[in-house]
Every structure is written in C-alpha cells, then in structure tokens.
Enzyme design. Structure first.
Site, mmCIF file in Angstrom:
data_model
loop_
_atom_site.group_PDB
_atom_site.id
_atom_site.type_symbol
_atom_site.label_atom_id
_atom_site.label_comp_id
_atom_site.label_asym_id
_atom_site.label_seq_id
_atom_site.Cartn_x
_atom_site.Cartn_y
_atom_site.Cartn_z
ATOM 1 N N GLU A 73 0.827 -1.216 0.000
ATOM 2 C CA GLU A 73 0.000 0.000 0.000
ATOM 3 C C GLU A 73 0.860 1.265 0.000
ATOM 4 O OE1 GLU A 73 -3.667 2.207 2.410
ATOM 5 O OE2 GLU A 73 -2.566 0.603 3.408
ATOM 6 N N LYS A 106 -2.692 -1.956 -2.942
ATOM 7 C CA LYS A 106 -3.740 -1.078 -2.407
ATOM 8 C C LYS A 106 -3.325 0.351 -2.719
ATOM 9 C CE LYS A 106 -6.487 0.065 1.675
ATOM 10 N NZ LYS A 106 -7.110 -0.421 2.911
#
Length: 295
Positions: free
Chosen positions: A176, A213
C-alpha cells in the site's frame, strides 16, 4: 496458502473491509463511533472497546460474503476471539470472508516528499503467528505526498523487500503506497508510482503473488495494466479521506478496481445506534461500496 481463499480474492465480486485502525488512530476511530475517552481508562480497556466495535460490525447480518471478500485486522484483533473462535477463523468459517493482517508500525518522518514505513521489529515472529492463526495475507502502508522520483522509488523498493519476506511464509502481501489525495501533483506522483511498481513486479519470481492497495487514480482506469499483471492477485483502492459517496463515485469510474475502505465503510456507524439502525446503516454502506466495486 489456502487456494479457496486465493480464488475468492482473485475472482470474487465484492470489496475488502479495512478494520485495522490501531495505535495512535484508535482513540479517533472510537470517537467517530461515539465512544468518548472517558469510557476507557487504559490501553487494555481501549482495545476492549475497539474489539467490541469490530465484533459488532463483523457479527452484523450486513457484514456478509455476498458483498465482502476480505477483512483487514490489526494484531490485537487477530489475537482476540469472537464467540469462542479466533477472529480470523470466525471470519472465514462463519462468514466466508478472507482474513488479512495489518503488519506495519506506522510511518517514518517525511523525507524526499514521502513517508517510508517505520522498521518492523519482530516481523518474522509476527508472520509465523499470522500463519498459525490462519491469516491469508498482510497489509502495510507508506505515504507519498509529492511527485519526488527518489522518494517514490524508495517507497516501492521498501515495500517489495518486505513483500518478498512475507510471501516466503505463504502469505499474500498487500502493498500500500498511498498517494495523498490532497497532493498538489497527485497525477504526476501516480505516473512515477506506476513505473516503479511495474519495474518491481517484473523482477518478482514467477510464483510470487502480491496485491496492491492504491489511492483512486486521478486518471480513470490508470492502473488497468497493473490489474492484468500475472503477479497481482487484486488491486484494491483506499478511500484516503474522501467521503463514502465521493470515494464510491470515483471508484465506479475505474473498471476492475475494488474498494478496501476503512473510514468510508464505518461512516455513520455509532455506539448509540440500536442493532436495527446499526445493521441498516452498515447494509446500505456495504451495498453502495459493493456496487462501486463491481463496475
């Protein structure tokens, strides 16, 4: 690795619920839920309140596998029980929802326009415990505030070094590298980020599987080639501070990108709501986020 879970995350319709606020963000998460700081007197009681909140969400009839593919927990939640089952087991066995674990320890100071992850001491031990507790994958967050090529390269390199360590335990890492939605040069930062992600993905061993992400991109469908990459199980989007309505609207314009919302999922949920009101509010949120995710 559980192939049934892998298949569900790779091809299933729905989104991933992020229930992983921890550490410094816990009082804020509780406050949003309507629990003031006078309702707990120490950290243990604070985590009790959080687990009660998470348990209420997870046990709700609205929190179902029709809309939700996976849920991201934090370490304290992984170690706790729901109705006598470890949280991860309850999620999968009772709900058909795949469990993930947040593993990062927060962000370092801003440097080169980015915030790298703080070191993660004892990571091997944590990953061993995650495997024992039937966790499928992990999540770790860095933050990009400026379109700084050196900073963005460092963020992605750090993420992939740790991702390979995680994959070595048979877990699927969610990488992420969030781009701040308020960044003045967000679109340019995303171009640099995509280049670095593609470079690192192409260098992975052929059997290594990861997830990404990412912030919802400035340009619609900007990440479609990453979604198609053979190493990538799924690309999910964070809400990043957008309201749920805004996040859903932007997400719906990105084919194949699904949600992994935290604040936008729990928006409007409160300790003061009756069970019927709580379930109705959560049902509406999950349905709306699901609709935006299946476009």
């Amino acid at each position: 690795m559980n192939t049934k879970q892998l298949d569900r995350i790779h091809t299933g319709k729905g989104f991933i619920a992020a229930l992983d606020q921890s550490g410094g963000s816990t009082p804020k998460a509780l406050l949003q839920y309507g629990i003031q700081e006078d309702r707990y007197s120490n950290e243990e009681e604070m985590f009790e309140r959080v687990h009660e909140m998470r348990t209420r969400i997870i046990k709700s009839s609205a929190f179902d596998s029709k809309h939700i593919l996976g849920a991201i927990l934090f370490e304290n939640t992984m170690d706790r029980f729901i109705d006598g089952q470890l949280t991860a087991d309850y999620l999968w066995e009772e709900k058909g929802i795949v469990p993930f674990l947040k593993i990062d320890q927060g962000l370092d100071e801003l440097e080169n326009g980015v915030q790298l992850m703080k070191p993660i001491p004892g990571l091997d031990d944590l990953l061993k415990r995650a495997v024992q507790k039937n966790i499928f994958g992990t999540k770790m967050r860095s933050l990009i505030k400026e379109a700084n090529p050196e900073g963005i390269q460092k963020v992605v390199e750090q993420q992939f070094i740790i991702a390979k360590q995680i994959a070595g335990y048979g877990l699927v890492p969610i990488i992420e590298p969030e781009v701040d939605i308020h960044s003045a040069d967000k679109g340019q930062a995303e171009k640099l980020l995509k280049h670095e992600l593609s470079t690192q993905l192409s260098a992975l061993g052929k059997d290594v599987k990861v997830m990404l992400k990412l912030s919802i991109p400035t340009e619609d469908n900007f990440y479609s080639d990453l979604i198609e990459d053979p190493h990538v199980v799924r690309v999910v989007a964070l809400s990043g501070g957008y309201s749920q309505a805004e996040a859903n609207d932007k997400l719906a314009h990105n084919h194949g990108l699904i949600a992994s919302f935290s604040r936008a999922l729990s928006q409007g949920l409160s300790d003061q709501l009756s069970d019927d009101e709580f379930n109705a509010m959560l049902a509406k949120s999950t349905k709306d986020i699901y609709e935006a995710s299946i476009t």
